[in-house]
Design a protein around this motif. Structure first.
Motif, PDB file in Angstrom:
ATOM      1  N   UNK A  47       0.835  -1.203   0.000  1.00  0.00           N
ATOM      2  CA  UNK A  47       0.000   0.000   0.000  1.00  0.00           C
ATOM      3  C   UNK A  47       0.869   1.252   0.000  1.00  0.00           C
ATOM      4  N   UNK A  48       2.026   1.165   0.665  1.00  0.00           N
ATOM      5  CA  UNK A  48       2.953   2.298   0.684  1.00  0.00           C
ATOM      6  C   UNK A  48       3.628   2.514  -0.668  1.00  0.00           C
ATOM      7  N   UNK A  49       3.540   1.523  -1.563  1.00  0.00           N
ATOM      8  CA  UNK A  49       4.083   1.695  -2.899  1.00  0.00           C
ATOM      9  C   UNK A  49       5.328   0.886  -3.205  1.00  0.00           C
ATOM     10  N   UNK A  50       5.761   0.036  -2.296  1.00  0.00           N
ATOM     11  CA  UNK A  50       6.939  -0.789  -2.576  1.00  0.00           C
ATOM     12  C   UNK A  50       6.589  -1.880  -3.572  1.00  0.00           C
ATOM     13  N   UNK A  51       7.557  -2.243  -4.387  1.00  0.00           N
ATOM     14  CA  UNK A  51       7.373  -3.315  -5.367  1.00  0.00           C
ATOM     15  C   UNK A  51       7.529  -4.662  -4.649  1.00  0.00           C
ATOM     16  N   UNK A  52       6.782  -5.697  -5.063  1.00  0.00           N
ATOM     17  CA  UNK A  52       6.900  -7.010  -4.414  1.00  0.00           C
ATOM     18  C   UNK A  52       8.325  -7.560  -4.383  1.00  0.00           C
ATOM     19  N   UNK A  53       9.107  -7.283  -5.418  1.00  0.00           N
ATOM     20  CA  UNK A  53      10.494  -7.770  -5.414  1.00  0.00           C
ATOM     21  C   UNK A  53      11.323  -7.086  -4.326  1.00  0.00           C
ATOM     22  N   UNK A  54      11.019  -5.810  -4.027  1.00  0.00           N
ATOM     23  CA  UNK A  54      11.723  -5.104  -2.946  1.00  0.00           C
ATOM     24  C   UNK A  54      11.339  -5.682  -1.586  1.00  0.00           C
ATOM     25  N   UNK A  55      10.088  -6.022  -1.435  1.00  0.00           N
ATOM     26  CA  UNK A  55       9.619  -6.627  -0.177  1.00  0.00           C
ATOM     27  C   UNK A  55      10.285  -7.986   0.014  1.00  0.00           C
ATOM     28  N   UNK A  56      10.338  -8.774  -1.063  1.00  0.00           N
ATOM     29  CA  UNK A  56      10.983 -10.089  -0.997  1.00  0.00           C
ATOM     30  C   UNK A  56      12.448  -9.953  -0.624  1.00  0.00           C
ATOM     31  N   UNK A  57      13.125  -9.015  -1.240  1.00  0.00           N
ATOM     32  CA  UNK A  57      14.546  -8.781  -0.937  1.00  0.00           C
ATOM     33  C   UNK A  57      14.724  -8.379   0.527  1.00  0.00           C
ATOM     34  N   UNK A  58      13.827  -7.538   1.024  1.00  0.00           N
ATOM     35  CA  UNK A  58      13.888  -7.142   2.431  1.00  0.00           C
ATOM     36  C   UNK A  58      13.689  -8.312   3.371  1.00  0.00           C
ATOM     37  N   UNK A  59      12.746  -9.188   3.048  1.00  0.00           N
ATOM     38  CA  UNK A  59      12.518 -10.379   3.878  1.00  0.00           C
ATOM     39  C   UNK A  59      13.727 -11.314   3.829  1.00  0.00           C
ATOM     40  N   UNK A  60      14.372 -11.419   2.667  1.00  0.00           N
ATOM     41  CA  UNK A  60      15.568 -12.261   2.557  1.00  0.00           C
ATOM     42  C   UNK A  60      16.716 -11.696   3.394  1.00  0.00           C
ATOM     43  N   UNK A  61      16.888 -10.375   3.377  1.00  0.00           N
ATOM     44  CA  UNK A  61      17.922  -9.742   4.207  1.00  0.00           C
ATOM     45  C   UNK A  61      17.616  -9.930   5.697  1.00  0.00           C
TER      46      UNK A  61
END
Length: 161
Positions: free
Chosen positions: A69-83
């Motif tokens: 909802x804040x506008x992040x792309x799903x790939x950025x969210x996935x990368x954040x979860x991986x980190x």
């Protein structure tokens, strides 16, 4: 708390076990199917903590929705979860409060077993941990790496009064 469940075949179940509920419910949504698969993998691997897997995955999805909802792309969210996963695994190494000595003694093994036993048999963990430690040490080969799990048999015996 127990839940009353009627599966797609009309069969009634009364259970509080998440694994049983997920096994009997017909799930259609793709994300929910992934949660069911993760829970079943946990059940197969550890035999417990299916509720934990569902709660953790649900919270991760809820937080991901907020980030979308804040506008992040799903790939950025996935990368954040991986980190975050990598950081959490690194921190786990530092959280160890005690280590088992070699060779194992009944006292040290019992103290390591107590938390796991207390999660299912609270109040009886002292006696049970001692018995389990004694049984494990009596069959443990001199080199624990040679231990064959197939030689262990679990039997449920009906109790009485």
């Amino acid at each position: 708390r127990n839940k009353l469940l009627i599966n797609h075949l009309g069969r009634l179940f009364v259970t509080s076990d998440a694994a049983t509920i997920l096994r009997e419910v017909e799930v259609v949504h793709p994300a929910a199917k992934l949660l069911v698969m993760a829970s079943q993998a946990q059940e197969a691997e550890m035999g417990d903590a299916t509720n934990f897997v569902l709660i953790l995955a649900g919270e991760l999805l809820k937080k991901a929705e907020h980030l979308l909802v804040m506008g992040l792309h799903p790939s950025e969210i996935t990368k954040g979860y991986e980190l975050a996963c990598a950081k959490a695994l690194a921190e786990l190494e530092n959280l160890s409060t005690s280590k088992l000595t070699t060779p194992l003694t009944q006292t040290t093994l019992a103290s390591a077993l107590k938390p796991a036993i207390a999660s299912k048999q609270y109040g009886n963990e002292d006696a049970l941990a001692s018995l389990v430690a004694e049984a494990a040490l009596s069959i443990m080969p001199s080199n624990p790496k040679n231990f064959n799990v197939d030689n262990v048999r679990v039997v449920k015996i009906m109790g009485g009064n």
